[in-house]
Design an enzyme around this catalytic site. Structure first.
Site, short mmCIF file in Angstrom:
data_model
loop_
_atom_site.label_atom_id
_atom_site.label_comp_id
_atom_site.label_asym_id
_atom_site.label_seq_id
_atom_site.Cartn_x
_atom_site.Cartn_y
_atom_site.Cartn_z
N HIS A 1 -3.62 -5.59 2.17
CA HIS A 1 -3.30 -5.77 3.58
C HIS A 1 -3.91 -7.10 4.00
CE1 HIS A 1 -2.17 -1.55 4.15
NE2 HIS A 1 -3.21 -1.23 3.41
N CYS B 1 0.80 -1.22 0.00
CA CYS B 1 0.00 0.00 0.00
C CYS B 1 0.84 1.29 0.00
CB CYS B 1 -1.00 -0.04 1.15
SG CYS B 1 -2.36 1.10 0.88
N1 GLN Z 1 -2.07 7.01 1.90
C1 GLN Z 1 -2.26 6.09 0.88
C2 GLN Z 1 -3.63 6.11 0.25
O1 GLN Z 1 -4.64 6.28 0.92
C3 GLN Z 1 -1.89 4.71 1.39
C4 GLN Z 1 -2.88 4.15 2.37
C5 GLN Z 1 -2.45 2.86 2.99
O2 GLN Z 1 -1.27 2.51 3.09
N2 GLN Z 1 -3.45 2.13 3.48
O3 GLN Z 1 -3.70 5.97 -0.92
#
Ligand code: GLN
Length: 248
Positions: free
Chosen positions: A192, A94
């Site tokens: 995740h 992510c």
């Molecule tokens: N900040 C990033 C987004 O929302 C990554 C989010 C995350 O790692 N869950 O796109």
């Protein structure tokens, strides 16, 4: 017995949804095959000896955490590319996945520079892409199940290899049908879960690559483990994605 050296980048910043659970899975699955996994945290300002790690790991984080580490991470671009060119394995999830591309443009318009390992760019969209995801990874003949929550839309360059085709869920941008990216032994994904407890085949693939980097030669065949619980976790997750993945 082989000692596998893991570099965990920014563990105290990038650990959303307990992404460090992925490291726990790697440690346990290595130990069950008689190998030792040594995990070294690499954070802002710490030295990263090029090529010294067999596997690099970067978890997810929100924009705020990404802002805090992005300059430091971008400064490691050469070391990270050197590691992957040299056959080290890498897993990025992510927020970490976004910053291993060329960069991430936030809603504010600010551009967080990336490492440029993956041939992609990410632009923050309006609505969050949230839910369970199921991927078909034809290159591996397997599926991956997980959970995504991101506002960033990641667009791969033409010819860049996705990690999988989206069966259910949003994926990189909710439109292309692609999820994640692969280059060499580096894997980036929005999934995740954490990812590895419910997808042990990917954990073993990463371990095999890391062992090959440490010892030279081809990745060894790892002795199978009784993964009944993992198989059920995968199935529950995959079914949730089929039932309700990828809808606003
Ligand atoms: N900040 C990033 C987004 O929302 C990554 C989010 C995350 O790692 N869950 O796109």
């Amino acid at each position: 017995m082989t000692t596998i050296r893991v570099g965990h980048l920014y563990p105290e910043y990038l650990n959303i949804y307990a992404d460090r659970g992925n490291i726990a899975v790697l440690t346990r699955r290595a130990a069950l095959r008689g190998h030792d996994l040594v995990v070294e945290g690499v954070s802002i300002g710490d030295a990263l000896e090029p090529g010294s790690h067999d596997l690099l790991y970067v978890g997810g984080g929100q924009d705020r955490e990404q802002e805090l580490i992005s300059a430091d991470l971008a400064g490691r671009a050469d070391a990270i590319r050197y590691a992957v060119d040299g056959g080290a394995a890498l897993l990025a999830v992510c927020g970490g996945y976004q910053l291993l591309g060329r960069g991430y443009r936030e809603r504010s318009g600010a551009l967080l520079p990336g490492v440029g390992l993956f041939a992609h760019e990410t632009l923050a969209g309006e609505r969050r892409l949230i839910g369970d995801v199921l991927l078909d990874c034809t290159w591996a003949g397997r599926t991956l199940a997980g959970f995504e929550n991101h506002v960033g839309r990641t667009v791969l360059d033409p010819g860049a290899e996705p990690l999988g085709r989206v069966v259910a869920g949003f994926g990189n941008d909710g439109e292309s049908g692609h999820e994640g990216c692969r280059v060499g032994r580096a894997v980036g994904t929005y999934l995740h879960g954490p990812l590895l407890p419910r997808n042990p085949w990917l954990a073993d693939m990463l371990l095999g690559w890391a062992l090959a980097h440490r010892t030279g030669g081809e990745p060894p065949t790892l002795e199978p483990l009784p993964d009944e619980l993992e198989r059920r976790a995968h199935e529950v997750s995959a079914q949730r994605a089929r039932d309700r993945g990828g809808r606003f």
